[in-house]
Motif scaffolding. Structure first.
Motif, PDB file in Angstrom:
ATOM      1  N   LEU A 386       0.808  -1.255  -0.184  1.00 45.57           N
ATOM      2  CA  LEU A 386       0.253  -0.180  -0.025  1.00 45.57           C
ATOM      3  C   LEU A 386       0.697   1.313  -0.016  1.00 45.57           C
ATOM      4  O   LEU A 386       2.159   1.091   0.104  1.00 45.57           O
ATOM      5  N   SER A 387       0.176   2.446  -0.171  1.00 46.81           N
ATOM      6  CA  SER A 387       1.230   3.470   0.134  1.00 46.81           C
ATOM      7  C   SER A 387       1.724   3.497   1.327  1.00 46.81           C
ATOM      8  O   SER A 387       1.352   3.149   2.215  1.00 46.81           O
ATOM      9  N   PHE A 388       2.868   4.320   1.627  1.00 49.41           N
ATOM     10  CA  PHE A 388       3.423   4.485   2.732  1.00 49.41           C
ATOM     11  C   PHE A 388       2.915   5.174   3.560  1.00 49.41           C
ATOM     12  O   PHE A 388       2.787   4.591   5.121  1.00 49.41           O
ATOM     13  N   CYS A 389       1.774   6.006   3.470  1.00 50.28           N
ATOM     14  CA  CYS A 389       0.889   6.667   4.301  1.00 50.28           C
ATOM     15  C   CYS A 389       0.099   5.669   4.948  1.00 50.28           C
ATOM     16  O   CYS A 389      -0.206   5.588   6.436  1.00 50.28           O
ATOM     17  N   ASP A 390      -0.490   5.023   4.359  1.00 48.86           N
ATOM     18  CA  ASP A 390      -1.531   3.958   4.707  1.00 48.86           C
ATOM     19  C   ASP A 390      -0.843   2.789   5.352  1.00 48.86           C
ATOM     20  O   ASP A 390      -1.291   2.160   6.557  1.00 48.86           O
ATOM     21  N   ALA A 391       0.243   2.306   4.678  1.00 51.09           N
ATOM     22  CA  ALA A 391       0.987   1.363   5.231  1.00 51.09           C
ATOM     23  C   ALA A 391       1.417   1.407   6.780  1.00 51.09           C
ATOM     24  O   ALA A 391       1.545   0.828   7.688  1.00 51.09           O
TER      25      ALA A 391
ATOM     26  N   ALA B  65      -0.357   3.107  -5.933  1.00 49.06           N
ATOM     27  CA  ALA B  65      -0.207   2.263  -7.212  1.00 49.06           C
ATOM     28  C   ALA B  65       1.090   1.701  -7.698  1.00 49.06           C
ATOM     29  O   ALA B  65       1.459   0.522  -7.945  1.00 49.06           O
ATOM     30  N   LEU B  66       2.196   2.524  -7.222  1.00 54.13           N
ATOM     31  CA  LEU B  66       3.679   1.772  -7.492  1.00 54.13           C
ATOM     32  C   LEU B  66       3.935   0.884  -6.566  1.00 54.13           C
ATOM     33  O   LEU B  66       4.677  -0.249  -6.666  1.00 54.13           O
ATOM     34  N   ALA B  67       3.451   0.824  -5.348  1.00 57.97           N
ATOM     35  CA  ALA B  67       3.692  -0.228  -4.324  1.00 57.97           C
ATOM     36  C   ALA B  67       3.103  -1.623  -5.055  1.00 57.97           C
ATOM     37  O   ALA B  67       3.660  -2.811  -4.595  1.00 57.97           O
ATOM     38  N   LEU B  68       2.089  -1.375  -5.975  1.00 58.83           N
ATOM     39  CA  LEU B  68       1.595  -2.618  -6.469  1.00 58.83           C
ATOM     40  C   LEU B  68       2.348  -2.801  -7.710  1.00 58.83           C
ATOM     41  O   LEU B  68       2.876  -4.370  -8.301  1.00 58.83           O
ATOM     42  N   VAL B  69       2.660  -2.142  -8.592  1.00 58.89           N
ATOM     43  CA  VAL B  69       3.086  -2.474 -10.096  1.00 58.89           C
ATOM     44  C   VAL B  69       4.629  -2.037 -10.011  1.00 58.89           C
ATOM     45  O   VAL B  69       5.420  -2.650 -10.824  1.00 58.89           O
ATOM     46  N   ARG B  70       5.213  -1.230  -9.188  1.00 61.55           N
ATOM     47  CA  ARG B  70       6.691  -0.931  -9.299  1.00 61.55           C
ATOM     48  C   ARG B  70       7.195  -0.740  -8.061  1.00 61.55           C
ATOM     49  O   ARG B  70       7.832   0.359  -7.654  1.00 61.55           O
ATOM     50  N   PRO B  71       7.206  -1.839  -7.022  1.00 57.81           N
ATOM     51  CA  PRO B  71       7.527  -1.320  -5.746  1.00 57.81           C
ATOM     52  C   PRO B  71       9.073  -1.047  -5.432  1.00 57.81           C
ATOM     53  O   PRO B  71       9.360  -0.394  -4.495  1.00 57.81           O
ATOM     54  N   THR B  72       9.847  -1.025  -6.404  1.00 57.62           N
ATOM     55  CA  THR B  72      11.298  -0.784  -6.202  1.00 57.62           C
ATOM     56  C   THR B  72      11.554   0.669  -6.905  1.00 57.62           C
ATOM     57  O   THR B  72      12.854   0.879  -7.193  1.00 57.62           O
ATOM     58  N   ARG B  76       9.112   5.400  -4.963  1.00 58.72           N
ATOM     59  CA  ARG B  76       9.043   4.635  -3.633  1.00 58.72           C
ATOM     60  C   ARG B  76      10.131   4.750  -2.660  1.00 58.72           C
ATOM     61  O   ARG B  76      10.126   4.921  -1.356  1.00 58.72           O
ATOM     62  N   GLN B  77      11.302   4.860  -3.346  1.00 60.33           N
ATOM     63  CA  GLN B  77      12.650   4.999  -2.498  1.00 60.33           C
ATOM     64  C   GLN B  77      12.671   6.258  -1.750  1.00 60.33           C
ATOM     65  O   GLN B  77      13.231   6.354  -0.695  1.00 60.33           O
ATOM     66  N   ARG B  78      12.208   7.319  -2.529  1.00 59.60           N
ATOM     67  CA  ARG B  78      12.324   8.508  -1.824  1.00 59.60           C
ATOM     68  C   ARG B  78      11.255   8.756  -0.812  1.00 59.60           C
ATOM     69  O   ARG B  78      11.782   9.367   0.170  1.00 59.60           O
ATOM     70  N   GLY B  79      10.173   8.236  -0.984  1.00 58.43           N
ATOM     71  CA  GLY B  79       9.180   8.156   0.082  1.00 58.43           C
ATOM     72  C   GLY B  79       9.604   7.303   1.309  1.00 58.43           C
ATOM     73  O   GLY B  79       9.496   7.706   2.513  1.00 58.43           O
ATOM     74  N   TYR B  80      10.199   6.301   1.093  1.00 57.53           N
ATOM     75  CA  TYR B  80      10.999   5.235   2.173  1.00 57.53           C
ATOM     76  C   TYR B  80      11.843   6.190   3.035  1.00 57.53           C
ATOM     77  O   TYR B  80      11.905   6.126   3.993  1.00 57.53           O
ATOM     78  N   ILE B  81      12.678   7.085   2.376  1.00 56.31           N
ATOM     79  CA  ILE B  81      13.959   7.613   2.904  1.00 56.31           C
ATOM     80  C   ILE B  81      13.043   8.712   3.980  1.00 56.31           C
ATOM     81  O   ILE B  81      13.464   9.074   4.967  1.00 56.31           O
ATOM     82  N   MET B  82      12.115   9.481   3.277  1.00 50.99           N
ATOM     83  CA  MET B  82      11.344  10.536   4.083  1.00 50.99           C
ATOM     84  C   MET B  82      10.942   9.955   5.054  1.00 50.99           C
ATOM     85  O   MET B  82      10.696  10.645   6.188  1.00 50.99           O
ATOM     86  N   LEU B  83       9.995   8.707   5.138  1.00 53.69           N
ATOM     87  CA  LEU B  83       9.519   8.140   6.193  1.00 53.69           C
ATOM     88  C   LEU B  83      10.536   7.674   7.310  1.00 53.69           C
ATOM     89  O   LEU B  83      10.275   7.933   8.570  1.00 53.69           O
ATOM     90  N   ALA B  84      11.621   7.202   6.847  1.00 53.16           N
ATOM     91  CA  ALA B  84      12.829   6.756   7.767  1.00 53.16           C
ATOM     92  C   ALA B  84      13.238   8.208   8.568  1.00 53.16           C
ATOM     93  O   ALA B  84      13.428   8.086   9.953  1.00 53.16           O
ATOM     94  N   VAL B  85      13.320   9.256   7.911  1.00 56.60           N
ATOM     95  CA  VAL B  85      13.991  10.297   8.482  1.00 56.60           C
ATOM     96  C   VAL B  85      12.906  10.836   9.490  1.00 56.60           C
ATOM     97  O   VAL B  85      13.467  11.348  10.569  1.00 56.60           O
ATOM     98  N   PRO B 122      -6.741   3.059  -7.921  1.00 54.32           N
ATOM     99  CA  PRO B 122      -7.174   3.180  -9.304  1.00 54.32           C
ATOM    100  C   PRO B 122      -7.006   4.618  -9.909  1.00 54.32           C
ATOM    101  O   PRO B 122      -6.183   4.701 -11.061  1.00 54.32           O
ATOM    102  N   LEU B 123      -6.749   5.458  -8.912  1.00 56.27           N
ATOM    103  CA  LEU B 123      -6.412   6.986  -9.423  1.00 56.27           C
ATOM    104  C   LEU B 123      -4.912   7.063  -9.576  1.00 56.27           C
ATOM    105  O   LEU B 123      -4.620   7.609 -10.598  1.00 56.27           O
ATOM    106  N   GLY B 124      -4.169   6.334  -8.811  1.00 57.77           N
ATOM    107  CA  GLY B 124      -3.022   6.295  -8.763  1.00 57.77           C
ATOM    108  C   GLY B 124      -2.510   5.488 -10.211  1.00 57.77           C
ATOM    109  O   GLY B 124      -1.294   6.063 -10.943  1.00 57.77           O
ATOM    110  N   LEU B 125      -3.063   4.439 -10.560  1.00 63.62           N
ATOM    111  CA  LEU B 125      -2.644   3.663 -11.737  1.00 63.62           C
ATOM    112  C   LEU B 125      -3.138   4.417 -12.918  1.00 63.62           C
ATOM    113  O   LEU B 125      -2.027   4.411 -13.762  1.00 63.62           O
TER     114      LEU B 125
END
Lengths: 544, 132
Positions: A386-391, B65-72, B76-85, B122-125
């Motif tokens: 899922l999106s990071f926000c929801d996850a 959407a990317l979490a489903l179709v292109r998780p890497t 996604r990696q930029r979102g991951y970094i922000m979440l970690a920070v 769906p919107l994301g896709l």
């Protein structure tokens, strides 16, 4: 090249096996040298506060420096789930390995170390005594190993409990310290087991406290655990056993001489001694070290490199063993919404065994349980589609009920699983170890059945597996079997006393000789075997 | 000095991830981490990224959407970094440490987040598909 030093015994490697062999040799009064690269942490030691995880998280504005790393190396994005427990303060454990000891493979992804104290610096502390049957299958003599287990336990300090798990992890060990505190999430799982104990025991399942190389009482200047849940980040109080603690003690007492900054590449035997060739890591060349006996303990893969080079057998394939490792993130619905205790150790405090009740000669299977917290939430969030926000919202809510079950599978060996030396231009030794590791279909089916068995039982205990994650081969960090024990003296095997076939003075004290890896951690057995081999080396020297 | 554009980007991403602004120090860390980790975006990802930064309301949909179709993907990696920070900072600890709560509320919250997450996809896709 001149001879830089001469010893009675030279030990290669300062990890779990090397340090234990050095201790046994050191107390016997022989002149011992220990040689390795000796990478150390120079960044994080003083940075991590000596307090509990919750206090750090809520108060320390500089926590990002060690949780994420000075170079943000804790943010590595890789699908390869090998070494996920190697936090930035532990990153020195694998520093330099890609360059100094390269390994090429599409199917095998091991962790090796050139650090002072070796991979023992990141050990999960689980102590598992092998049964006599497991020892025999591995090629180890049960009686001397039982004695060696006790010697090692007395040296490193083991905590645990005499409960249903004890026969499978503590065996007959004595002088065990009390188990550390158990936080309520895993207490809930243990309580569920107690309620259904008779039924589960009838089916062959046993749950109890893990045996851990973690002090709960003071010992030899080391403090009991403060259960601050920072064990993946620091070694405050030295309550968790690390091989470098043994090395520090031996050096302080003058029992050994430590030669760091050297990568041993090969040995050569002559009439009187063994001569070792070592590359200086600072690039100043090669040196030779002589000893009456050589004890190799750089790990099964490191030993394979040295032996293949020394015996000019670079094309030869050696067998390879490694435990396949699977983990199952689980949720215990009854624990939802409960707070997590501030004080708890990070290591796996609870363990489940499956011992087939029909006595059909099946293997003992094991699942170790961890409560996930101190490795931080963002790594878990990534696993949710899922999106990071929801996850994040979901994992935040589930965190208090979250448990991870880690399952090791056995390895009996297969001719297709091998290592060999291949040319490699970028390596300082001009070679790399190439590894092939694939499971046969019947082995994978057996592992699938084991996982399904644990998943079913966990669901019955109210602990619901969300997913089964099969880590890449090598992720268990358990390797062995490259020079299997053999009574026939065939080339590239070890005699029962650890002596390398075809040599008179070269012994192997790490996991190279194991012919089988049971479905449990091997570190305690590696240390016991290293002690046993070292005892034999000393006796052999006395006998001339 | 880390890229000013990256620091601005950090503010947008933090608001979408946790509904709060990142502190100046957190923005700086995000910019440093992205620069040090060297996260390349493909030409298509770069266009998608520009679109979500310009229209932040699209961020979580595209991320889902990317979490489903292109998780890497680099996004996604930029979102991951922000979440970690954000997690490795005492300011937002209430959003990352376990808390005591009534079980029905926990269940409702989990279901709510899962449904919201699924509805965003769906919107994301669609956005991912039309960004070429």
């Amino acid at each position: 090249m001149s001879i830089s030093a001469t010893y009675d015994v030279l030990v290669v490697g300062s990890g779990a096996s090397g340090a234990m062999a050095a201790q046994t040799l050191g107390v016997e009064g022989v002149r011992v040298g220990v040689v390795d690269v000796g990478e150390r942490d120079a960044t994080y030691g003083e940075l991590v506060p000596a307090t509990d995880f919750t206090t750090i998280r809520t108060t320390d504005p500089e926590q990002h420096a060690y949780f994420l790393g000075r170079e943000y190396d804790g943010l590595s994005w890789s699908d390869n789930r090998v070494g996920s427990q190697l936090t930035p303060p532990r990153s020195h454990l694998v520093r330099g390995t890609e360059r100094q000891i390269p390994l090429v493979s599409d199917t095998f992804f091991p962790l090796e170390s050139l650090a002072y104290g070796g991979l023992g610096g990141g050990w999960g502390l689980g102590c598992f005594v092998f049964s006599d049957e497991e020892l025999r299958r591995a090629g180890l003599p049960p009686d001397p190993l039982r004695e060696a287990y006790q010697v090692v336990a007395d040296r490193i300090g083991i905590s645990g409990a005499r409960d249903d798990a004890a026969p499978y992890c503590l065996g007959r060990l004595e002088q065990i310290q009390p188990a550390p505190p158990l936080e309520q999430n895993l207490e809930g799982l243990l309580e569920a087991y107690r309620r259904r104990r008779a039924c589960l025991n009838h089916r062959g399942f046993y749950v109890g406290r893990s045996a851990l190389a973690l002090l709960t009482e003071p010992k030899d200047g080391r403090a009991p655990t403060s259960a601050c849940d920072m064990d993946f980040w620091s070694d405050h109080g030295r309550s968790a056993y690390r091989s470098w603690i043994t090395m520090d003690t031996l050096r302080e007492r003058g029992a050994i001489e430590y030669l760091d900054g050297r990568l041993v590449t090969r040995f050569r035997e002559d009439a009187d001694a063994v001569e070792v060739e070592a590359l200086r890591i600072d690039g100043t060349g090669t040196e030779r070290i002589r000893a009456r006996r050589l004890v190799l303990a750089p790990g099964a893969l490191g030993t394979a490199r040295i032996v293949l080079r020394s015996l000019d057998a670079s094309g030869r394939r050696l067998p390879l063993l490694s435990n396949p490792y699977t983990y199952m993130p689980c949720v215990q619905p009854r624990m939802l919404g409960r707070a997590i205790a501030a004080r708890k150790p990070s290591f796996s405090p609870l363990i489940m065994y499956y011992d087939a009740p029909d006595g059909a000669g099946g293997e003992i299977l094991q699942a170790a349980f961890f409560s996930y917290r101190s490795l931080l939430l963002f790594k878990l969030v990534r696993e949710v589609p899922l999106s990071f926000c929801d996850a994040r919202r979901i994992m935040h809510e589930l965190l208090s009920s979250f448990t991870i079950a880690g399952i090791h599978h056995p390895d009996h060996g297969d001719p297709s699983r091998t290592v060999r030396l291949v040319p490699h231009d970028d390596s300082p030794t001009g070679d790399a170890l190439a590894a092939d590791y694939r499971l046969r279909d019947d082995e994978q089916r057996r592992n699938d059945r084991s996982e399904a068995l644990f998943a079913r039982t966990l669901r019955g205990l109210g602990c619901v597996p969300l997913k089964t994650v099969r880590t890449p081969h090598g992720a268990s960090i358990h390797y062995g079997g490259t020079l299997p024990f053999s009574a026939d003296g065939a080339p590239f095997t070890l005699a029962e006393d650890g002596r390398l076939a075809g040599t008179r003075r070269v012994y192997v004290a790490d996991g190279s000789g194991l012919r089988y890896l049971p479905a449990k951690g091997i570190t305690l057995t590696l240390m016991g075997n290293a002690h046993r081999v070292a005892v034999g080396v000393v006796e052999g020297m006395r006998d001339g | 000095m880390p890229d000013v554009a990256l620091q601005r980007e950090a503010g947008v991403v933090a608001r979408r991830l946790i509904g709060r602004d990142a502190t100046p120090a957190e923005r700086m860390r995000y910019a440093e981490a992205v620069a040090r980790r060297g996260i390349p975006l493909t030409a298509r990802e770069a266009r998608l990224w520009q679109r979500v930064i310009a229209h932040p309301r699209l961020f979580n949909s595209v991320d889902g959407a990317l979490a489903l179709v292109r998780p890497t993907s680099g996004i996604r990696q930029r979102g991951y970094i922000m979440l970690a920070v954000l997690e490795a900072s005492p300011q937002h600890v209430d959003l990352f440490l376990a808390r005591e709560r009534a079980r029905p509320l926990v269940v409702l919250s989990v279901i709510g987040a899962a449904v919201a997450g699924a509805l965003r996809v769906p919107l994301g896709l669609l956005v991912v598909a039309v960004t070429r």
